[in-house]
Design a protein around this motif. Structure first.
Motif, PDB file in Angstrom:
ATOM      1  N   GLY A 124       3.452   1.079  -3.366  1.00  0.00           N
ATOM      2  CA  GLY A 124       2.876   0.824  -4.678  1.00  0.00           C
ATOM      3  C   GLY A 124       2.677   2.078  -5.505  1.00  0.00           C
ATOM      4  O   GLY A 124       2.976   3.197  -5.080  1.00  0.00           O
ATOM      5  N   HIS A 132      -6.995  -1.175  -3.591  1.00  0.00           N
ATOM      6  CA  HIS A 132      -5.804  -1.372  -2.753  1.00  0.00           C
ATOM      7  C   HIS A 132      -6.169  -1.310  -1.267  1.00  0.00           C
ATOM      8  O   HIS A 132      -5.710  -2.127  -0.468  1.00  0.00           O
ATOM      9  CB  HIS A 132      -4.755  -0.297  -3.073  1.00  0.00           C
ATOM     10  N   THR A 150      -6.038  -4.535   1.272  1.00  0.00           N
ATOM     11  CA  THR A 150      -5.221  -4.417   2.481  1.00  0.00           C
ATOM     12  C   THR A 150      -6.061  -4.620   3.729  1.00  0.00           C
ATOM     13  O   THR A 150      -5.625  -5.274   4.694  1.00  0.00           O
ATOM     14  CB  THR A 150      -4.537  -3.031   2.530  1.00  0.00           C
ATOM     15  N   LEU A 160      -0.809  -6.433  -7.201  1.00  0.00           N
ATOM     16  CA  LEU A 160      -1.738  -5.305  -7.137  1.00  0.00           C
ATOM     17  C   LEU A 160      -1.013  -3.995  -6.859  1.00  0.00           C
ATOM     18  O   LEU A 160      -1.405  -2.938  -7.363  1.00  0.00           O
ATOM     19  CB  LEU A 160      -2.800  -5.558  -6.063  1.00  0.00           C
ATOM     20  N   ALA A 161       0.063  -4.074  -6.061  1.00  0.00           N
ATOM     21  CA  ALA A 161       0.793  -2.858  -5.691  1.00  0.00           C
ATOM     22  C   ALA A 161       1.369  -2.145  -6.910  1.00  0.00           C
ATOM     23  O   ALA A 161       1.581  -0.931  -6.881  1.00  0.00           O
ATOM     24  CB  ALA A 161       1.911  -3.198  -4.707  1.00  0.00           C
ATOM     25  N   VAL A 170      -8.605  -8.479  -6.359  1.00  0.00           N
ATOM     26  CA  VAL A 170      -7.528  -7.788  -7.073  1.00  0.00           C
ATOM     27  C   VAL A 170      -7.669  -7.935  -8.587  1.00  0.00           C
ATOM     28  O   VAL A 170      -6.945  -7.266  -9.343  1.00  0.00           O
ATOM     29  CB  VAL A 170      -6.126  -8.279  -6.632  1.00  0.00           C
ATOM     30  N   LEU A 195       0.827  -1.208   0.000  1.00  0.00           N
ATOM     31  CA  LEU A 195       0.000   0.000   0.000  1.00  0.00           C
ATOM     32  C   LEU A 195       0.860   1.255   0.000  1.00  0.00           C
ATOM     33  O   LEU A 195       0.574   2.232  -0.706  1.00  0.00           O
ATOM     34  CB  LEU A 195      -0.926  -0.011   1.220  1.00  0.00           C
TER      35      LEU A 195
END
Length: 254
Positions: free
Chosen positions: A48, A55, A59, A124-125, A198, A45
């Motif tokens: 990224g 996100h 998280t 995803l980051a 994601v 998070l």
């Protein structure tokens, strides 16, 4: 984030290894399992490309799951002898280089597994996402189902064990009536839910490897098989096994 995640996990598991040797208890790695994912999610998070709704949602899921798991296992394991699985490992290793063997066979092995399972979070980051959508909704539902199975299953087992009349017995009520491993099933669903969430990011479809690995490990390697091997010769377990699904919940057989 892929290299950064690997470095973070190496430092984290090396710290766990040192703690495990000080305590002479390699099962400390079980308590640290959820914490590793929490650290990765927060790092993703903060490091990224952006902090978007997907996100934050992902998280939040990881924090909900990971922090609860750390607290649950800490309450259950701290102050207790080393878990029997790690005791058996020590016996198999013998007296030659036991700490080196523990470092690679316990801590570094779990690092590799965690890295693969966490691929959806890591990928995803590095992605930008417009906002929450269809996959976020489906993923949230799947995550919620898995989380409830894990939390309720663990709590039902804890309460069952606190009653003196249940000493030495196998739990067959509540969620345990529909699956012999509701907490393991819930764990698998949690990671499929995170993966689906994601998927809102276009570059993350390939990370299904993560939830698939944890699903296979729980069902065929380190979860169900090890636990069922412990009870396989008990008549009450044989009767329970004959009518109750092993993993995916369903109505018991008559």
């Amino acid at each position: 984030m892929f290299l950064q995640a690997l470095i973070i996990l190496f430092i984290y598991f090396t710290g766990l290894f040192i703690l495990g040797q000080v305590l002479a208890d390699n099962s400390i790695v079980d308590i640290g399992w959820g914490g590793g994912f929490v650290i990765l999610a927060i790092a993703g998070l903060l490091l990224g490309r952006e902090i978007g709704a997907v996100h934050i949602l992902t998280t939040s899921f990881v924090l909900m799951w990971g922090i609860r798991l750390v607290i649950h296992l800490a309450k259950r394991n701290i102050g207790k002898p080393e878990d029997y699985r790690y005791v058996q490992m020590r016996i198999r290793w013998g007296e030659k280089w036991p700490r080196l063997k523990a470092f690679f066979n316990v801590y570094m092995l779990q690092l590799v597994v965690m890295y693969v399972v966490a691929l959806p979070i890591i990928a995803l980051a590095g992605e930008s996402v417009d906002g929450l959508g269809f996959f976020s909704l489906i993923g949230s539902i799947v995550f919620a189902i898995g989380y409830l199975f894990e939390v309720i299953g663990d709590e039902q087992l804890r309460r069952f064990k606190t009653l003196p009349e249940n000493k030495g017995k196998i739990i067959t009520t509540g969620l345990w009536r529909y699956t012999r491993h509701p907490n393991y099933f819930g764990e698998a669903m949690i990671w499929w839910g995170i993966y689906l969430t994601v998927l809102e990011a276009s570059g993350t479809a390939w990370t299904f490897i993560g939830p698939l690995l944890i699903n296979l490990f729980l069902r065929y390697v380190s979860g169900v098989p090890l636990l069922e091997k412990k009870y396989k010769d008990r008549e009450d377990f044989k009767a329970y096994k004959a009518v109750t699904p092993v993993f995916v919940p369903w109505f018991p057989k008559r």
